[in-house]
Design an enzyme around this catalytic site. Structure first.
Site, mmCIF file in Angstrom:
data_model
loop_
_atom_site.group_PDB
_atom_site.id
_atom_site.type_symbol
_atom_site.label_atom_id
_atom_site.label_comp_id
_atom_site.label_asym_id
_atom_site.label_seq_id
_atom_site.Cartn_x
_atom_site.Cartn_y
_atom_site.Cartn_z
ATOM 1 N N HIS A 17 -7.970 -15.300 -5.935
ATOM 2 C CA HIS A 17 -6.668 -15.802 -5.766
ATOM 3 C C HIS A 17 -6.780 -17.342 -5.905
ATOM 4 O O HIS A 17 -6.067 -17.943 -6.405
ATOM 5 C CB HIS A 17 -5.968 -15.379 -4.693
ATOM 6 C CG HIS A 17 -5.750 -13.924 -4.741
ATOM 7 N ND1 HIS A 17 -5.892 -13.015 -3.539
ATOM 8 C CD2 HIS A 17 -5.091 -13.136 -5.487
ATOM 9 C CE1 HIS A 17 -5.667 -11.870 -3.719
ATOM 10 N NE2 HIS A 17 -5.086 -11.878 -4.946
ATOM 11 N N LYS A 41 2.279 -0.410 -3.376
ATOM 12 C CA LYS A 41 1.085 -0.465 -2.249
ATOM 13 C C LYS A 41 1.907 -0.324 -0.987
ATOM 14 O O LYS A 41 2.959 -0.875 -0.675
ATOM 15 C CB LYS A 41 0.614 -1.879 -2.257
ATOM 16 C CG LYS A 41 -0.421 -2.212 -3.483
ATOM 17 C CD LYS A 41 -1.075 -3.553 -3.359
ATOM 18 C CE LYS A 41 -1.854 -3.652 -4.561
ATOM 19 N NZ LYS A 41 -2.276 -5.172 -4.627
ATOM 20 N N ARG A 91 -7.961 -10.104 -14.515
ATOM 21 C CA ARG A 91 -9.581 -9.774 -14.517
ATOM 22 C C ARG A 91 -9.989 -9.040 -15.363
ATOM 23 O O ARG A 91 -11.378 -9.179 -16.024
ATOM 24 C CB ARG A 91 -9.720 -9.050 -13.335
ATOM 25 C CG ARG A 91 -9.797 -10.109 -11.861
ATOM 26 C CD ARG A 91 -9.557 -9.139 -10.717
ATOM 27 N NE ARG A 91 -8.370 -8.218 -10.707
ATOM 28 C CZ ARG A 91 -7.977 -7.495 -9.725
ATOM 29 N NH1 ARG A 91 -8.677 -7.545 -8.547
ATOM 30 N NH2 ARG A 91 -6.891 -6.575 -9.660
ATOM 31 N N SER A 129 -8.669 -7.945 -3.408
ATOM 32 C CA SER A 129 -8.367 -7.729 -1.962
ATOM 33 C C SER A 129 -8.812 -6.385 -1.477
ATOM 34 O O SER A 129 -9.406 -6.195 -0.359
ATOM 35 C CB SER A 129 -6.756 -7.863 -1.640
ATOM 36 O OG SER A 129 -6.350 -9.111 -2.061
HETATM 37 O O1 PNS Z 1 -1.129 -8.551 -5.781
HETATM 38 P P1 PNS Z 1 -0.442 -7.323 -6.557
HETATM 39 O O2 PNS Z 1 0.137 -6.394 -5.597
HETATM 40 O O3 PNS Z 1 -0.719 -6.951 -7.639
HETATM 41 O O4 PNS Z 1 1.050 -8.233 -6.770
HETATM 42 C C1 PNS Z 1 2.143 -7.492 -7.579
HETATM 43 C C2 PNS Z 1 3.456 -8.015 -7.090
HETATM 44 C C3 PNS Z 1 3.840 -8.137 -5.674
HETATM 45 C C4 PNS Z 1 3.517 -9.515 -7.782
HETATM 46 C C5 PNS Z 1 4.584 -7.225 -7.819
HETATM 47 O O5 PNS Z 1 4.444 -6.107 -7.252
HETATM 48 C C6 PNS Z 1 6.068 -7.885 -7.924
HETATM 49 O O6 PNS Z 1 6.325 -8.764 -8.559
HETATM 50 N N1 PNS Z 1 6.402 -7.496 -6.738
HETATM 51 C C7 PNS Z 1 8.018 -8.208 -6.344
HETATM 52 C C8 PNS Z 1 9.095 -7.121 -6.909
HETATM 53 C C9 PNS Z 1 9.432 -6.837 -8.141
HETATM 54 O O7 PNS Z 1 9.913 -8.069 -8.732
HETATM 55 N N2 PNS Z 1 9.341 -5.909 -8.971
HETATM 56 C C10 PNS Z 1 9.691 -5.806 -10.219
HETATM 57 C C11 PNS Z 1 8.704 -6.346 -11.054
HETATM 58 S S1 PNS Z 1 9.031 -6.174 -12.850
#
Ligand code: PNS
Length: 163
Positions: A17, A41, A91, A129
């Site tokens: 990150h 998650k 990645r 993570s």
């Molecule tokens: O580190 P991660 O868990 O892969 O990140 C994913 C994350 C948190 C960036 C994604 O789940 C997100 O954007 N969450 C915010 C809620 C949202 O906007 N959901 C719709 C996405 S199109």
């Protein structure tokens, strides 16, 4: 002012990150590391406040980086902040389909920001993570995977010396 948002779970923030955040900080005037909620998650190891604190300490040396937290829609947050970009790290090809779908949905909800993908540093390709948590919870050495300034806190939380 060119503002980018780097969203993620950051549970916890890793050197992978930090590489993406540092590269974004070189390209944009300001970068917000956004501790977000991923609905897929459910078993976070660190609270949002802890994830923010770890991310803040890991990025303290980057003067144009701030850390924030939000449990709503990313597109709404980006719009509210008038950011011009969402920066994500890629990645592997396996990351792409999901990230591509999210970038299209975010663009639809807020056309004012572009999602920009940074290819991961080759040395961080395997890093996540979840991997860090798995190794640390079994007492393994994670010093090559997380910033040194937060290493002890992560180890202590996931593999307390006095159990
Ligand atoms: O580190 P991660 O868990 O892969 O990140 C994913 C994350 C948190 C960036 C994604 O789940 C997100 O954007 N969450 C915010 C809620 C949202 O906007 N959901 C719709 C996405 S199109």
């Amino acid at each position: 002012m060119r503002l980018a948002v780097c969203p993620g779970s950051f549970d916890p923030v890793t050197l992978g990150h930090l590489d993406i955040i540092s590269r974004a900080a070189r390209l944009f005037d300001e970068v917000i590391v956004l501790v977000s909620f991923n609905p897929y998650k459910s078993n976070y190891s660190f609270t949002p406040e802890e994830r923010m604190d770890l991310a803040r300490r890991a990025t303290a040396h980057l003067p144009n980086v701030t850390v924030d937290c939000d449990d709503g829609l990313l597109a709404e947050y980006v719009k509210k902040k008038q950011a011009c970009a969402i920066v994500k790290g890629l990645r592997a090809v396996s990351d792409f389909e999901y990230e591509f779908q999210m970038s299209l949905a975010n663009k639809k909800m807020f056309p004012g920001a572009e999602t920009i993908f940074f290819t991961t540093d080759a040395g961080n390709m395997y890093l996540s993570s979840s991997l860090v948590k798995n190794i640390a919870s079994l007492g393994g050495d994670i010093s090559d995977f997380v910033p040194g300034c937060i290493l002890e806190d992560i180890q202590q939380r996931l593999f307390p010396k006095q159990r």
